[in-house]
Design a protein around this motif. Structure first.
Motif, PDB file in Angstrom:
ATOM      1  N   ILE A 140      30.420   8.423  60.516  1.00 25.32           N
ATOM      2  CA  ILE A 140      30.880   9.210  61.656  1.00 25.32           C
ATOM      3  C   ILE A 140      32.394   9.359  61.635  1.00 25.32           C
ATOM      4  CG2 ILE A 140      31.010   7.236  63.232  1.00 25.32           C
ATOM      5  CD1 ILE A 140      29.752  10.714  64.182  1.00 25.32           C
ATOM      6  N   VAL A 141      33.089   8.361  61.140  1.00 23.75           N
ATOM      7  CA  VAL A 141      34.552   8.437  61.070  1.00 23.75           C
ATOM      8  C   VAL A 141      34.977   9.521  60.084  1.00 23.75           C
ATOM      9  CG1 VAL A 141      36.658   7.155  60.490  1.00 23.75           C
ATOM     10  CG2 VAL A 141      34.791   6.013  61.700  1.00 23.75           C
ATOM     11  N   GLU A 142      34.290   9.607  58.950  1.00 25.26           N
ATOM     12  CA  GLU A 142      34.611  10.633  57.962  1.00 25.26           C
ATOM     13  C   GLU A 142      34.333  12.022  58.507  1.00 25.26           C
ATOM     14  OE1 GLU A 142      32.302   9.574  54.584  1.00 25.26           O
ATOM     15  OE2 GLU A 142      33.644   7.974  53.961  1.00 25.26           O
ATOM     16  N   ARG A 143      33.222  12.167  59.238  1.00 25.94           N
ATOM     17  CA  ARG A 143      32.907  13.472  59.831  1.00 25.94           C
ATOM     18  C   ARG A 143      33.952  13.875  60.858  1.00 25.94           C
ATOM     19  NH1 ARG A 143      27.208  12.761  61.844  1.00 25.94           N
ATOM     20  NH2 ARG A 143      27.066  11.032  60.419  1.00 25.94           N
ATOM     21  N   ASN A 144      34.358  12.932  61.695  1.00 28.74           N
ATOM     22  CA  ASN A 144      35.373  13.242  62.702  1.00 28.74           C
ATOM     23  C   ASN A 144      36.715  13.557  62.054  1.00 28.74           C
ATOM     24  OD1 ASN A 144      33.623  12.973  64.835  1.00 28.74           O
ATOM     25  ND2 ASN A 144      34.115  10.826  65.163  1.00 28.74           N
ATOM     26  N   LEU A 145      37.051  12.863  60.980  1.00 26.43           N
ATOM     27  CA  LEU A 145      38.285  13.140  60.255  1.00 26.43           C
ATOM     28  C   LEU A 145      38.247  14.541  59.649  1.00 26.43           C
ATOM     29  CD1 LEU A 145      41.013  12.087  59.198  1.00 26.43           C
ATOM     30  CD2 LEU A 145      39.779  11.179  57.232  1.00 26.43           C
ATOM     31  N   THR A 146      37.101  14.926  59.122  1.00 30.17           N
ATOM     32  CA  THR A 146      36.945  16.267  58.562  1.00 30.17           C
ATOM     33  C   THR A 146      37.093  17.325  59.645  1.00 30.17           C
ATOM     34  OG1 THR A 146      35.524  15.425  56.814  1.00 30.17           O
ATOM     35  CG2 THR A 146      35.400  17.788  57.270  1.00 30.17           C
ATOM     36  N   ARG A 147      36.461  17.105  60.791  1.00 31.53           N
ATOM     37  CA  ARG A 147      36.563  18.059  61.900  1.00 31.53           C
ATOM     38  C   ARG A 147      37.996  18.191  62.381  1.00 31.53           C
ATOM     39  NH1 ARG A 147      31.352  15.635  64.967  1.00 31.53           N
ATOM     40  NH2 ARG A 147      29.775  16.637  63.664  1.00 31.53           N
ATOM     41  N   LEU A 148      38.686  17.064  62.521  1.00 31.36           N
ATOM     42  CA  LEU A 148      40.079  17.098  62.970  1.00 31.36           C
ATOM     43  C   LEU A 148      40.955  17.823  61.954  1.00 31.36           C
ATOM     44  CD1 LEU A 148      42.137  16.212  65.102  1.00 31.36           C
ATOM     45  CD2 LEU A 148      42.385  14.072  63.830  1.00 31.36           C
ATOM     46  N   THR A 149      40.696  17.613  60.672  1.00 34.61           N
ATOM     47  CA  THR A 149      41.459  18.289  59.631  1.00 34.61           C
ATOM     48  C   THR A 149      41.254  19.801  59.703  1.00 34.61           C
ATOM     49  OG1 THR A 149      41.235  16.344  58.214  1.00 34.61           O
ATOM     50  CG2 THR A 149      41.888  18.389  57.152  1.00 34.61           C
ATOM     51  N   HIS A 189      41.757  11.315  53.691  1.00 34.35           N
ATOM     52  CA  HIS A 189      40.402  11.510  53.166  1.00 34.35           C
ATOM     53  C   HIS A 189      40.213  10.691  51.907  1.00 34.35           C
ATOM     54  CE1 HIS A 189      38.667  14.742  55.610  1.00 34.35           C
ATOM     55  NE2 HIS A 189      39.923  15.097  55.810  1.00 34.35           N
TER      56      HIS A 189
END
Length: 73
Positions: free
Chosen positions: A45-54, A23
Motif C-alpha cells: 500500500i505504501v508503494e501504491r500511495n507513493l506512485t499516486r503521489l508521484t 521509488h
C-alpha cells in the motif's frame, strides 16, 4: 505573478525528484524474484500511495509549466 509560479515550479521539481528517487527499482524485493505473493496484491500500500503521489505532483508540475509558458507570451 510570474515570480509566484516560478517558486512553485522549483518546489514541485524538487519534490518530484525526491519522490522519483524514493521509488524502489525493478529488481528489488519480490518483483525482482519473478513472482508476487497473492496476499500482497502486487504492491504494498505504501508503494501504491507513493506512485499516486508521484503522479499527482507530476501533473501539477506539467500544469505549472504550461502556466509559466503562457506567462512569457
Amino acid at each position: 505573478m510570474l515570480g509566484f509560479f516560478a517558486v512553485i515550479q522549483v518546489l514541485l521539481s524538487v519534490g518530484l525528484i525526491g519522490l522519483v528517487l524514493m521509488h524502489s527499482g525493478r529488481d528489488t524485493g519480490f518483483g525482482g524474484m519473478g513472482f508476487t505473493p497473492a496476499s500482497q496484491g502486487g504492491q504494498h500500500i505504501v508503494e501504491r500511495n507513493l506512485t499516486r503521489l508521484t503522479v499527482v505532483v507530476a501533473l501539477l508540475f506539467a500544469a505549472n509549466t504550461v502556466v509559466l509558458f503562457y506567462q512569457f507570451e
